[in-house]
Write a protein that holds these residues in place. Structure first.
Motif, PDB file in Angstrom:
ATOM      1  N   MET A 118     -13.304 -57.463  -9.347  1.00 46.69           N
ATOM      2  CA  MET A 118     -12.725 -56.142  -9.091  1.00 46.69           C
ATOM      3  C   MET A 118     -11.743 -55.811 -10.201  1.00 46.69           C
ATOM      4  O   MET A 118     -11.056 -56.697 -10.701  1.00 46.69           O
ATOM      5  CB  MET A 118     -11.990 -56.121  -7.741  1.00 46.69           C
ATOM      6  N   GLU A 119     -11.670 -54.547 -10.577  1.00 45.67           N
ATOM      7  CA  GLU A 119     -10.716 -54.094 -11.583  1.00 45.67           C
ATOM      8  C   GLU A 119      -9.505 -53.513 -10.864  1.00 45.67           C
ATOM      9  O   GLU A 119      -9.644 -52.605 -10.044  1.00 45.67           O
ATOM     10  CB  GLU A 119     -11.357 -53.039 -12.484  1.00 45.67           C
ATOM     11  N   ILE A 120      -8.334 -54.050 -11.170  1.00 41.29           N
ATOM     12  CA  ILE A 120      -7.101 -53.623 -10.519  1.00 41.29           C
ATOM     13  C   ILE A 120      -6.162 -53.041 -11.578  1.00 41.29           C
ATOM     14  O   ILE A 120      -5.684 -53.769 -12.456  1.00 41.29           O
ATOM     15  CB  ILE A 120      -6.409 -54.800  -9.788  1.00 41.29           C
ATOM     16  N   PRO A 121      -5.873 -51.736 -11.523  1.00 43.27           N
ATOM     17  CA  PRO A 121      -4.961 -51.154 -12.508  1.00 43.27           C
ATOM     18  C   PRO A 121      -3.523 -51.581 -12.243  1.00 43.27           C
ATOM     19  O   PRO A 121      -3.103 -51.699 -11.092  1.00 43.27           O
ATOM     20  CB  PRO A 121      -5.138 -49.647 -12.314  1.00 43.27           C
ATOM     21  N   VAL A 122      -2.791 -51.826 -13.316  1.00 42.16           N
ATOM     22  CA  VAL A 122      -1.352 -52.097 -13.241  1.00 42.16           C
ATOM     23  C   VAL A 122      -0.679 -50.829 -13.749  1.00 42.16           C
ATOM     24  O   VAL A 122      -0.860 -50.447 -14.903  1.00 42.16           O
ATOM     25  CB  VAL A 122      -0.957 -53.312 -14.115  1.00 42.16           C
ATOM     26  N   MET A 123       0.062 -50.162 -12.855  1.00 41.69           N
ATOM     27  CA  MET A 123       0.618 -48.853 -13.189  1.00 41.69           C
ATOM     28  C   MET A 123       2.139 -48.882 -13.273  1.00 41.69           C
ATOM     29  O   MET A 123       2.788 -49.718 -12.639  1.00 41.69           O
ATOM     30  CB  MET A 123       0.162 -47.838 -12.151  1.00 41.69           C
ATOM     31  N   ALA A 124       2.664 -47.952 -14.043  1.00 40.02           N
ATOM     32  CA  ALA A 124       4.115 -47.803 -14.167  1.00 40.02           C
ATOM     33  C   ALA A 124       4.648 -47.215 -12.861  1.00 40.02           C
ATOM     34  O   ALA A 124       4.197 -46.151 -12.434  1.00 40.02           O
ATOM     35  CB  ALA A 124       4.450 -46.880 -15.328  1.00 40.02           C
ATOM     36  N   PRO A 125       5.592 -47.891 -12.203  1.00 37.69           N
ATOM     37  CA  PRO A 125       6.121 -47.372 -10.936  1.00 37.69           C
ATOM     38  C   PRO A 125       6.977 -46.114 -11.146  1.00 37.69           C
ATOM     39  O   PRO A 125       7.050 -45.266 -10.282  1.00 37.69           O
ATOM     40  CB  PRO A 125       6.949 -48.523 -10.387  1.00 37.69           C
ATOM     41  N   ASP A 126       7.606 -46.009 -12.287  1.00 39.63           N
ATOM     42  CA  ASP A 126       8.430 -44.855 -12.637  1.00 39.63           C
ATOM     43  C   ASP A 126       8.110 -44.489 -14.082  1.00 39.63           C
ATOM     44  O   ASP A 126       7.568 -45.292 -14.820  1.00 39.63           O
ATOM     45  CB  ASP A 126       9.932 -45.201 -12.541  1.00 39.63           C
ATOM     46  N   GLY A 127       8.473 -43.302 -14.489  1.00 37.24           N
ATOM     47  CA  GLY A 127       8.303 -42.929 -15.885  1.00 37.24           C
ATOM     48  C   GLY A 127       9.276 -43.704 -16.761  1.00 37.24           C
ATOM     49  O   GLY A 127      10.297 -44.204 -16.297  1.00 37.24           O
ATOM     50  N   GLY A 128       8.959 -43.825 -18.039  1.00 36.56           N
ATOM     51  CA  GLY A 128       9.835 -44.516 -18.968  1.00 36.56           C
ATOM     52  C   GLY A 128       9.093 -44.934 -20.217  1.00 36.56           C
ATOM     53  O   GLY A 128       7.930 -44.593 -20.411  1.00 36.56           O
ATOM     54  N   ARG A 129       9.780 -45.699 -21.055  1.00 37.34           N
ATOM     55  CA  ARG A 129       9.190 -46.174 -22.307  1.00 37.34           C
ATOM     56  C   ARG A 129       8.773 -47.623 -22.133  1.00 37.34           C
ATOM     57  O   ARG A 129       9.548 -48.458 -21.671  1.00 37.34           O
ATOM     58  CB  ARG A 129      10.210 -46.045 -23.445  1.00 37.34           C
ATOM     59  N   LEU A 130       7.536 -47.931 -22.529  1.00 37.09           N
ATOM     60  CA  LEU A 130       7.048 -49.303 -22.478  1.00 37.09           C
ATOM     61  C   LEU A 130       7.719 -50.082 -23.604  1.00 37.09           C
ATOM     62  O   LEU A 130       7.559 -49.749 -24.772  1.00 37.09           O
ATOM     63  CB  LEU A 130       5.524 -49.327 -22.618  1.00 37.09           C
ATOM     64  N   VAL A 131       8.504 -51.079 -23.243  1.00 34.62           N
ATOM     65  CA  VAL A 131       9.266 -51.853 -24.221  1.00 34.62           C
ATOM     66  C   VAL A 131       8.463 -53.040 -24.742  1.00 34.62           C
ATOM     67  O   VAL A 131       8.429 -53.306 -25.940  1.00 34.62           O
ATOM     68  CB  VAL A 131      10.592 -52.361 -23.595  1.00 34.62           C
ATOM     69  N   LYS A 132       7.800 -53.751 -23.819  1.00 31.96           N
ATOM     70  CA  LYS A 132       7.155 -55.011 -24.205  1.00 31.96           C
ATOM     71  C   LYS A 132       5.992 -55.307 -23.276  1.00 31.96           C
ATOM     72  O   LYS A 132       6.077 -55.072 -22.076  1.00 31.96           O
ATOM     73  CB  LYS A 132       8.201 -56.131 -24.088  1.00 31.96           C
ATOM     74  N   ILE A 133       4.917 -55.843 -23.845  1.00 35.63           N
ATOM     75  CA  ILE A 133       3.805 -56.379 -23.056  1.00 35.63           C
ATOM     76  C   ILE A 133       3.857 -57.891 -23.218  1.00 35.63           C
ATOM     77  O   ILE A 133       3.917 -58.398 -24.335  1.00 35.63           O
ATOM     78  CB  ILE A 133       2.454 -55.793 -23.512  1.00 35.63           C
ATOM     79  N   LEU A 134       3.865 -58.601 -22.098  1.00 33.16           N
ATOM     80  CA  LEU A 134       4.101 -60.042 -22.103  1.00 33.16           C
ATOM     81  C   LEU A 134       2.824 -60.870 -22.008  1.00 33.16           C
ATOM     82  O   LEU A 134       2.903 -62.100 -21.945  1.00 33.16           O
ATOM     83  CB  LEU A 134       5.044 -60.402 -20.948  1.00 33.16           C
ATOM     84  N   VAL A 135       1.660 -60.216 -21.973  1.00 29.93           N
ATOM     85  CA  VAL A 135       0.371 -60.914 -21.880  1.00 29.93           C
ATOM     86  C   VAL A 135      -0.592 -60.299 -22.891  1.00 29.93           C
ATOM     87  O   VAL A 135      -0.309 -59.252 -23.466  1.00 29.93           O
ATOM     88  CB  VAL A 135      -0.218 -60.815 -20.448  1.00 29.93           C
ATOM     89  N   ALA A 136      -1.724 -60.946 -23.093  1.00 31.28           N
ATOM     90  CA  ALA A 136      -2.754 -60.437 -24.002  1.00 31.28           C
ATOM     91  C   ALA A 136      -4.069 -60.325 -23.242  1.00 31.28           C
ATOM     92  O   ALA A 136      -4.257 -60.974 -22.202  1.00 31.28           O
ATOM     93  CB  ALA A 136      -2.920 -61.380 -25.194  1.00 31.28           C
ATOM     94  N   GLU A 137      -4.980 -59.512 -23.756  1.00 29.46           N
ATOM     95  CA  GLU A 137      -6.300 -59.400 -23.134  1.00 29.46           C
ATOM     96  C   GLU A 137      -6.942 -60.785 -23.070  1.00 29.46           C
ATOM     97  O   GLU A 137      -6.880 -61.556 -24.029  1.00 29.46           O
ATOM     98  CB  GLU A 137      -7.180 -58.423 -23.917  1.00 29.46           C
ATOM     99  N   GLY A 138      -7.520 -61.093 -21.927  1.00 29.80           N
ATOM    100  CA  GLY A 138      -8.162 -62.382 -21.722  1.00 29.80           C
ATOM    101  C   GLY A 138      -7.259 -63.433 -21.093  1.00 29.80           C
ATOM    102  O   GLY A 138      -7.747 -64.465 -20.638  1.00 29.80           O
ATOM    103  N   ASP A 139      -5.949 -63.189 -21.072  1.00 33.65           N
ATOM    104  CA  ASP A 139      -5.025 -64.163 -20.472  1.00 33.65           C
ATOM    105  C   ASP A 139      -5.231 -64.265 -18.966  1.00 33.65           C
ATOM    106  O   ASP A 139      -5.467 -63.256 -18.290  1.00 33.65           O
ATOM    107  CB  ASP A 139      -3.562 -63.754 -20.709  1.00 33.65           C
ATOM    108  N   ALA A 140      -5.125 -65.474 -18.444  1.00 32.08           N
ATOM    109  CA  ALA A 140      -5.106 -65.685 -16.998  1.00 32.08           C
ATOM    110  C   ALA A 140      -3.691 -65.392 -16.508  1.00 32.08           C
ATOM    111  O   ALA A 140      -2.712 -65.748 -17.170  1.00 32.08           O
ATOM    112  CB  ALA A 140      -5.490 -67.118 -16.668  1.00 32.08           C
ATOM    113  N   VAL A 141      -3.588 -64.700 -15.365  1.00 28.86           N
ATOM    114  CA  VAL A 141      -2.275 -64.387 -14.790  1.00 28.86           C
ATOM    115  C   VAL A 141      -2.252 -64.806 -13.327  1.00 28.86           C
ATOM    116  O   VAL A 141      -3.288 -64.859 -12.664  1.00 28.86           O
ATOM    117  CB  VAL A 141      -1.933 -62.884 -14.913  1.00 28.86           C
ATOM    118  N   LYS A 142      -1.058 -65.113 -12.863  1.00 30.38           N
ATOM    119  CA  LYS A 142      -0.860 -65.499 -11.468  1.00 30.38           C
ATOM    120  C   LYS A 142      -0.127 -64.386 -10.745  1.00 30.38           C
ATOM    121  O   LYS A 142       0.590 -63.586 -11.366  1.00 30.38           O
ATOM    122  CB  LYS A 142      -0.031 -66.779 -11.386  1.00 30.38           C
TER     123      LYS A 142
END
Length: 73
Positions: A39-63
């Motif tokens: 299943m594809e699950i979108p991760v969305m911004a809960p509030d408006g703002g500027r994206l400062v940092k992405i802490l994962v990369a495509e293909g990474d396993a996450v918990k």
């Protein structure tokens, strides 16, 4: 300005990153898409703002509960 850390709601893998650091995001804008149990699950911004940092990369396993991104409100 306050920052907010976006956490994973599921265990899975990062399928696609759709936003990049520096992007100005509206509320509910898609930051990335996780894949879990085919299943594809979108991760969305809960509030408006500027994206400062992405802490994962495509293909990474996450918990569930893992930090994925940081937004500045």
């Amino acid at each position: 300005m306050a920052t907010e850390t976006i956490l994973s709601e599921v265990t899975g893998s990062v399928w696609k990153i759709q936003s990049k650091p520096g992007d100005i995001l509206e509320e509910d804008a898609t930051i990335m898409v996780l894949e879990s149990m085919k299943m594809e699950i979108p991760v969305m911004a809960p509030d408006g703002g500027r994206l400062v940092k992405i802490l994962v990369a495509e293909g990474d396993a996450v918990k569930e509960g893992q930090e994925l991104a940081v937004i500045e409100n």
